[in-house]
Scaffold this motif. Structure first.
Motif, PDB file in Angstrom:
ATOM      1  N   ALA A  96       7.943 109.899  61.447  1.00  0.00           N
ATOM      2  CA  ALA A  96       6.706 110.647  61.688  1.00  0.00           C
ATOM      3  C   ALA A  96       5.832 110.659  60.441  1.00  0.00           C
ATOM      4  CB  ALA A  96       7.030 112.072  62.104  1.00  0.00           C
ATOM      5  N   SER A 107       6.039 114.575  65.385  1.00  0.00           N
ATOM      6  CA  SER A 107       7.271 114.577  64.599  1.00  0.00           C
ATOM      7  C   SER A 107       8.515 114.530  65.491  1.00  0.00           C
ATOM      8  CB  SER A 107       7.313 115.834  63.723  1.00  0.00           C
ATOM      9  OG  SER A 107       7.254 116.993  64.536  1.00  0.00           O
ATOM     10  N   ALA A 154       3.192 106.386  63.397  1.00  0.00           N
ATOM     11  CA  ALA A 154       3.926 107.482  64.036  1.00  0.00           C
ATOM     12  C   ALA A 154       2.988 108.623  64.352  1.00  0.00           C
ATOM     13  CB  ALA A 154       5.044 107.970  63.123  1.00  0.00           C
TER      14      ALA A 154
END
Length: 329
Positions: free
Chosen positions: A314, A146, A143
Motif C-alpha cells: 500500500a 491499505s 497500490a
C-alpha cells in the motif's frame, strides 16, 4: 229603431265565430305536435320505436314510419328498448366530473416518483467516484487502499491428483530449479510433523531476484519470502525456496495460511497436507507479481485452499522489471 237589432245580431255572430276559431286552434295544436313525431312500427307488432335501428326491429321483415298519434290510436305502446335508451342519455355530466378528479391524482403521483429517481442517481454517482488501484502494462503497480486482498481460485479447490495425495512413502519436499533469470519455480511437498524444524531459524543472507530493499513509513518494504514457510520444512537460505516479496505479501498474506497448516500438523503425527506454492512472474520481470498457494489435508477437508496473493504494498509504486520502487502519488 228597426235597424238596431240587425246590427247587434251581426256583432254577436262575429263574436261567436272568433271564440269558436280560437278554441278549435287550441284543441288542434297538440294533435299537430304528435303528428310531427315519427315512430316506427311493424304490421302485427304491439309496440312503437323511436329509432329505425332499434334492436327490437332486427327481426322485422317490414318496418313502417308513422306518426306518434297514429301509433297510439292503434293502441301501440312504447317499446322497452326505446325507454332504456332515453334514460341513459341524462347522467353524462356526472361522469365528466369524476374523470377530472382522477387526472389530477395521476399528475401528483408522477411528480413524487420523479423526485425519488433523482435522489437515487445522486447516491450512485458518489459510490462510483471511489478510486481503484491500477495495474500498468509497463510493469508497475500503484497500490490503493491499505487492505490486502486475496483472490480465491477454482472455488478454493486445489485440484491435486490422488497419486500425489498418497502417504505410502511418507512426508517429502521438492523445489524446482532456478530458471534462466535465476528466479524460483514451484515448490511442492507432502507435509507432516516430522519435517517441521526444532531449531531456531538463522538469519537470511541470500538475495533473491529483484532485491532492492529500503525503508518506508511502515518499516522495510521487502522480505525474503519463503515459498514453503520455514516452520513447515526448515528450509532457510535456499534460493530455490525464496522470492522478493513485500511485507504485505509475507505478512499478513502468506503467514496466515502457513499458520493454519502448521497448527493442523502439530495436532497429530498422522496428519498430512499436500502443499504447493508457485511464484508468478511475467515475461522477464525479476519481481514476482504474486504467488499461488494450494493445500489439501489427506483424508479430510480441514485444510483446503487455492488462492492467489498479489505482491503489492500500500502506498508504493513497484517496478516489477527490476524491483525498484517509489512512493505512489
Amino acid at each position: 229603431m228597426k235597424r238596431t237589432p240587425s246590427v247587434w245580431l251581426k256583432w254577436l255572430l262575429v263574436f261567436v265565430l272568433l271564440v269558436g276559431s280560437t278554441t278549435t286552434a287550441t284543441a288542434a295544436a297538440p294533435a299537430t305536435v304528435a303528428q310531427a313525431r315519427t315512430v316506427y312500427v311493424t304490421r302485427t307488432g304491439k309496440h312503437y320505436f323511436y329509432s329505425r335501428h332499434d334492436r327490437g326491429l332486427n327481426h322485422a321483415k317490414k318496418v313502417y314510419a308513422v306518426s306518434l298519434t297514429t301509433a297510439k290510436k292503434r293502441g301501440l305502446t312504447l317499446a322497452k328498448t326505446s325507454k332504456k335508451k332515453a334514460a341513459k342519455k341524462k347522467p353524462a355530466k356526472k361522469k365528466r366530473v369524476v374523470k377530472k378528479k382522477k387526472s389530477v391524482k395521476k399528475k401528483t403521483t408522477k411528480k413524487k416518483v420523479a423526485k425519488k429517481k433523482t435522489t437515487k442517481k445522486k447516491s450512485a454517482k458518489k459510490v462510483t467516484s471511489k478510486k481503484k488501484p491500477k495495474v500498468k502494462s509497463s510493469g508497475t503497480y500503484i497500490a490503493g487502499a491499505s487492505r490486502y486482498r486475496v483472490k480465491v481460485l477454482n472455488k478454493n479447490r486445489p485440484g491435486f491428483s490422488k497419486a500425489t495425495l498418497s502417504t505410502r512413502k511418507g512426508a517429502w519436499q521438492k523445489y524446482g530449479r532456478l530458471d534462466l533469470y535465476n528466479r524460483a519455480t514451484p515448490a511442492n511437498a507432502l507435509l507432516n510433523r516430522k519435517l517441521m524444524p526444532k531449531a531456531k531459524r538463522q538469519a537470511l543472507y541470500v538475495n533473491p531476484t529483484g532485491w532492492h530493499n529500503k525503508r518506508i513509513k511502515s518499516g522495510w518494504l521487502y522480505n525474503r519470502s519463503h515459498l514453503i514457510g520455514y516452520q513447515l520444512t526448515g528450509q532457510n537460505n535456499n534460493l530455490k525456496n525464496l522470492i522478493t516479496g513485500t511485507r504485505q505479501l509475507n505478512d499478513p498474506g502468506m503467514s496466515k495460511y502457513e499458520n493454519k497448516v502448521a497448527a493442523y500438523l502439530k495436532a497429530s503425527p498422522k496428519h498430512y497436507v499436500r502443499y504447493r506454492v508457485t511464484p508468478v512472474f511475467k515475461n522477464h520481470e525479476l519481481l514476482a507479481r504474486g504467488v499461488k498457494m494450494q493445500a489439501q489435508s489427506v483424508g479430510s477437508n480441514k485444510i483446503r485452499f487455492n488462492v492467489y496473493l498479489p505482491n503489492t504494498q500500500a502506498g508504493m509504486k513497484l517496478n516489477y522489471v527490476n524491483g525498484l520502487s517509489k512512493v505512489a502519488k
